[in-house]
Enzyme design. Structure first.
Site, PDB file in Angstrom:
ATOM      1  N   GLU A  67     -18.279 102.980 -34.187  1.00 56.35           N
ATOM      2  CA  GLU A  67     -19.026 101.739 -33.918  1.00 56.35           C
ATOM      3  C   GLU A  67     -19.433 101.120 -35.238  1.00 56.35           C
ATOM      4  O   GLU A  67     -19.374 101.768 -36.298  1.00 56.35           O
ATOM      5  CB  GLU A  67     -20.235 102.013 -33.005  1.00 56.35           C
ATOM      6  CG  GLU A  67     -19.791 102.391 -31.585  1.00 56.35           C
ATOM      7  CD  GLU A  67     -20.916 102.469 -30.566  1.00 56.35           C
ATOM      8  OE1 GLU A  67     -22.051 102.094 -30.885  1.00 56.35           O
ATOM      9  OE2 GLU A  67     -20.638 102.915 -29.449  1.00 56.35           O
TER      10      GLU A  67
ATOM     11  N   GLN B  33     -23.812 102.056 -23.009  1.00 57.58           N
ATOM     12  CA  GLN B  33     -22.387 102.363 -22.874  1.00 57.58           C
ATOM     13  C   GLN B  33     -21.865 103.189 -24.041  1.00 57.58           C
ATOM     14  O   GLN B  33     -21.007 104.051 -23.872  1.00 57.58           O
ATOM     15  CB  GLN B  33     -21.579 101.065 -22.779  1.00 57.58           C
ATOM     16  CG  GLN B  33     -21.837 100.293 -21.507  1.00 57.58           C
ATOM     17  CD  GLN B  33     -20.980  99.042 -21.394  1.00 57.58           C
ATOM     18  OE1 GLN B  33     -20.214  98.698 -22.305  1.00 57.58           O
ATOM     19  NE2 GLN B  33     -21.103  98.350 -20.289  1.00 57.58           N
TER      20      GLN B  33
ATOM     21  N   HIS C  62     -30.820  92.558 -26.862  1.00 57.97           N
ATOM     22  CA  HIS C  62     -30.306  93.889 -26.489  1.00 57.97           C
ATOM     23  C   HIS C  62     -31.289  95.003 -26.807  1.00 57.97           C
ATOM     24  O   HIS C  62     -31.467  95.919 -26.012  1.00 57.97           O
ATOM     25  CB  HIS C  62     -28.995  94.102 -27.252  1.00 57.97           C
ATOM     26  CG  HIS C  62     -28.319  95.404 -26.980  1.00 57.97           C
ATOM     27  ND1 HIS C  62     -27.864  95.756 -25.732  1.00 57.97           N
ATOM     28  CD2 HIS C  62     -28.001  96.459 -27.798  1.00 57.97           C
ATOM     29  CE1 HIS C  62     -27.283  96.963 -25.792  1.00 57.97           C
ATOM     30  NE2 HIS C  62     -27.388  97.409 -27.026  1.00 57.97           N
TER      31      HIS C  62
ATOM     32  N   ARG D  59     -30.829  97.897 -35.997  1.00 62.01           N
ATOM     33  CA  ARG D  59     -30.545  99.271 -35.550  1.00 62.01           C
ATOM     34  C   ARG D  59     -29.059  99.592 -35.654  1.00 62.01           C
ATOM     35  O   ARG D  59     -28.204  98.798 -35.246  1.00 62.01           O
ATOM     36  CB  ARG D  59     -30.991  99.420 -34.093  1.00 62.01           C
ATOM     37  CG  ARG D  59     -30.777 100.793 -33.512  1.00 62.01           C
ATOM     38  CD  ARG D  59     -31.229 100.805 -32.068  1.00 62.01           C
ATOM     39  NE  ARG D  59     -30.466  99.832 -31.311  1.00 62.01           N
ATOM     40  CZ  ARG D  59     -29.459 100.132 -30.512  1.00 62.01           C
ATOM     41  NH1 ARG D  59     -29.084 101.385 -30.351  1.00 62.01           N
ATOM     42  NH2 ARG D  59     -28.812  99.180 -29.861  1.00 62.01           N
TER      43      ARG D  59
ATOM     44  N   ARG E 134     -24.095  94.568 -36.781  1.00 67.67           N
ATOM     45  CA  ARG E 134     -24.240  93.874 -35.500  1.00 67.67           C
ATOM     46  C   ARG E 134     -24.883  92.502 -35.635  1.00 67.67           C
ATOM     47  O   ARG E 134     -24.517  91.561 -34.933  1.00 67.67           O
ATOM     48  CB  ARG E 134     -25.061  94.754 -34.559  1.00 67.67           C
ATOM     49  CG  ARG E 134     -24.916  94.404 -33.134  1.00 67.67           C
ATOM     50  CD  ARG E 134     -25.612  95.403 -32.236  1.00 67.67           C
ATOM     51  NE  ARG E 134     -24.745  96.517 -31.900  1.00 67.67           N
ATOM     52  CZ  ARG E 134     -25.109  97.511 -31.088  1.00 67.67           C
ATOM     53  NH1 ARG E 134     -26.297  97.519 -30.541  1.00 67.67           N
ATOM     54  NH2 ARG E 134     -24.281  98.493 -30.809  1.00 67.67           N
TER      55      ARG E 134
ATOM     56  N   HIS F 164     -27.044  91.592 -29.085  1.00 69.70           N
ATOM     57  CA  HIS F 164     -25.712  92.209 -29.023  1.00 69.70           C
ATOM     58  C   HIS F 164     -24.678  91.096 -28.984  1.00 69.70           C
ATOM     59  O   HIS F 164     -24.815  90.157 -28.197  1.00 69.70           O
ATOM     60  CB  HIS F 164     -25.595  93.104 -27.788  1.00 69.70           C
ATOM     61  CG  HIS F 164     -24.472  94.091 -27.884  1.00 69.70           C
ATOM     62  ND1 HIS F 164     -23.148  93.709 -27.855  1.00 69.70           N
ATOM     63  CD2 HIS F 164     -24.460  95.442 -28.030  1.00 69.70           C
ATOM     64  CE1 HIS F 164     -22.383  94.791 -27.973  1.00 69.70           C
ATOM     65  NE2 HIS F 164     -23.162  95.854 -28.079  1.00 69.70           N
TER      66      HIS F 164
HETATM   67  C1  SIN Z   1     -22.757  99.368 -27.372  1.00 71.70           C
HETATM   68  O1  SIN Z   1     -22.165 100.228 -26.755  1.00 71.70           O
HETATM   69  O2  SIN Z   1     -22.206  98.413 -27.898  1.00 71.70           O
HETATM   70  C2  SIN Z   1     -24.236  99.449 -27.459  1.00 71.70           C
HETATM   71  C3  SIN Z   1     -24.632 100.695 -28.113  1.00 71.70           C
HETATM   72  C4  SIN Z   1     -25.998 100.550 -28.653  1.00 71.70           C
HETATM   73  O3  SIN Z   1     -26.628  99.520 -28.463  1.00 71.70           O
HETATM   74  O4  SIN Z   1     -26.435 101.465 -29.342  1.00 71.70           O
END
Ligand code: SIN
Length: 522
Positions: free
Chosen positions: A117, A50, A339, A374, A280, A234
């Site tokens: 992000e 996404q 994830h 990552r 994350r 995730h």
């Molecule tokens: C996300 O959109 O949260 C996932 C993106 C990613 O895992 O790189």
């Protein structure tokens, strides 16, 4: 049981996601045989991505800053040379995808709209209609694939093994998805681009069939596996109770969405200065802890996005609607879910594995880019960059001819599919003992349990899964510290002496497993 043996002079590519299709296009007009369970783009994690592609497209940003963020997020084990190489190639790949027709979001001046992000020092994620990047990039590439007659596509087939002799890969063993006798296809070069390991856990954001089979097949053939213990969970999979779980992209938090518990408290503000945009692994552990404590963690987009969430994040809104969740007037229940596997088939800067004739890219590979954690949206970028590098290396070194006829593959009856109970039991073990939090006794129990399951389930397709599960648990047992996505409750500190990548063969992992099996049953 009958075993068919065929020979092709085509490059065999395992997978039909972003890495596989990009490599097939880069190899054209050299002949390719692409093998995957589903048709191109279906059942591939990349089509579900996404967030988008991380790339320093803003004039105020730079590839060096992107590389520095990648190294920092990776918690001490990123290969800095690989981070430089990948981040420097990012702009070129975005321009190429744009040229092919990917409808990236643009502002009034024609600049790329960039999302923020976690752990990125700048808004740097190139996106499509909020959360549609993976789908739209894949649609663009699938359209290009349809115009590329050099690619033969064999759908409905699963990789169950890799043949090697004298340190060189000579072919692949496949079965039909609904169970058949094995077919061996000998080929001059094999590229693995068949995804990661998310489905080894009960809660995952990966498509259902992705359970570490590709990594496991490579390991069983003798390839070195790197960083197997590093798995990214995730923090905001939507807790629908389904399998797999839909994702609520991190870009929502980039737009200001909060994480709250059932008391309405923003629990991340007390845990990290970047709150919801902390790395994350930290957010995933916090969400996991809230759920374990029964405090129902949820994402609250109401103040930041209000009704616009539906139009700005259509995939999230659709997943919510399917589950009867209303993100405009209420919160979105979330859970941590497997994830992305940072570990995989160890490759060099050309995408070569430790076995001659075998290359890997995308999530199946471990290039050293991701380290222990990552950086968001570096996954699609790495797949694009390394698919191209693998293709170039194969073209120059593997003796692939200019043309080769298509081959006819017929699956005969026979063979054996894994019992669904065996797969469920394996996923239960990984979820109970090798997940967000780990400890020595649990990892030993998992390894003994995997050995016991393997002893009663002989299906080849199960053995590729248990191989990867064994490697993950054995590498996690060996790493007696906490780092990035690998959190040992019995070794909570990060140990500077262990600030290096891990490398493991399947034989090494089996030795560790045998020791655990002996102790657990003693
Ligand atoms: C996300 O959109 O949260 C996932 C993106 C990613 O895992 O790189």
């Amino acid at each position: 049981m009958t075993m068919t043996r065929l020979r092709t002079e085509r490059v065999v590519i395992i997978g039909a996601g972003l890495g596989a299709i990009s490599a097939a296009l880069a190899l054209a007009p050299r002949p390719v045989l692409m093998i995957a369970p589903e048709p191109p783009g279906q059942g591939a994690s990349s089509a579900w991505a996404q967030g988008g592609v991380a790339a320093a497209m803003d004039a105020a940003d730079s590839a060096q800053a992107h590389a520095a963020d990648t190294v920092a997020a990776g918690a001490g084990t990123v290969d800095a040379a690989i981070a430089d190489l990948v981040t420097q190639a990012a702009r070129e790949h975005i321009h190429e995808l744009t040229g092919l027709g990917t409808p990236f979001d643009r502002d009034a001046q024609g600049g790329y709209v960039l999302s923020r992000e976690a752990a990125h020092g700048a808004a740097r994620v190139v996106r499509v209609k909020g959360d549609q990047a993976g789908r739209q990039i894949m649609d663009t590439l699938i359209a290009a694939l349809a115009r590329t007659p050099s690619v033969q596509i064999l759908s409905g087939a699963l990789l169950t093994g890799i043949e090697a002799s004298g340190g060189r890969v000579t072919g692949v063993e496949i079965e039909s998805v609904d169970g058949s006798a094995p077919v061996i296809i000998e080929a001059p070069a094999v590229l693995l681009a068949g995804g990661g390991s998310g489905g080894l856990w009960l809660h995952t954001t990966n498509p259902a069939r992705i359970r570490g089979q590709v990594i496991g097949a490579a390991a069983r053939a003798g390839a070195i596996i790197a960083d197997a213990e590093f798995v990214q969970f995730h923090p905001t999979a939507i807790a629908t109770g389904g399998d797999p779980l839909p994702l609520a992209t991190e870009a929502l938090r980039g737009e200001g969405a909060w994480l709250v518990n059932d008391a309405g408290e923003r629990f991340m503000t007390a845990l990290h200065p970047d709150a919801e945009l902390a790395p994350r692994d930290i957010v995933a552990r916090a969400v996991f802890a809230e759920r374990q404590a029964g405090r129902d963690p949820a994402l609250d987009t109401r103040a930041s996005l209000g009704a616009s969430v539906v139009e700005k994040f259509p995939a999230v809104a659709e997943a919510c609607a399917r589950a009867g969740i209303d993100p405009v007037h209420g919160t979105i229940p979330v859970a941590a879910a497997a994830h992305y596997h940072m570990g995989g088939v160890e490759t060099d800067a050309q995408g070569r594995s430790s076995l001659a004739g075998l290359w890997a890219c995308g999530e199946a590979a471990s290039t050293g880019l991701h380290g222990a954690n990552r950086l968001a949206s570096n996954g699609l970028l790495e797949a694009l960059v390394f698919a191209r590098r693998c293709a170039e290396d194969i073209m120059h070194g593997a003796g692939v001819p200019e043309a080769a006829p298509e081959i006819a593959v017929a699956f005969a009856a026979g063979g054996r599919r894994p019992a669904s109970e065996s797969v469920a039991a394996l996923r239960r073990l990984m979820t109970d003992h090798v997940a967000v939090l780990r400890d020595g006794p649990g990892l030993r129990r998992a390894l003994a349990g995997i050995a016991a399951l393997e002893a009663v389930e002989p299906a080849p397709a199960f053995r590729t899964m248990t191989a990867t599960a064994t490697l993950i648990a054995a590498a996690a047992l060996r790493r007696t510290e906490s780092r990035g996505g690998h959190c040992r409750t019995d070794f909570p500190e990060t140990d500077p002496a262990q600030a290096h990548r891990s490398r493991l063969t399947f034989q090494d992992a089996l030795t560790i497993r045998a020791d655990c099996a002996a102790t657990e049953t003693a």
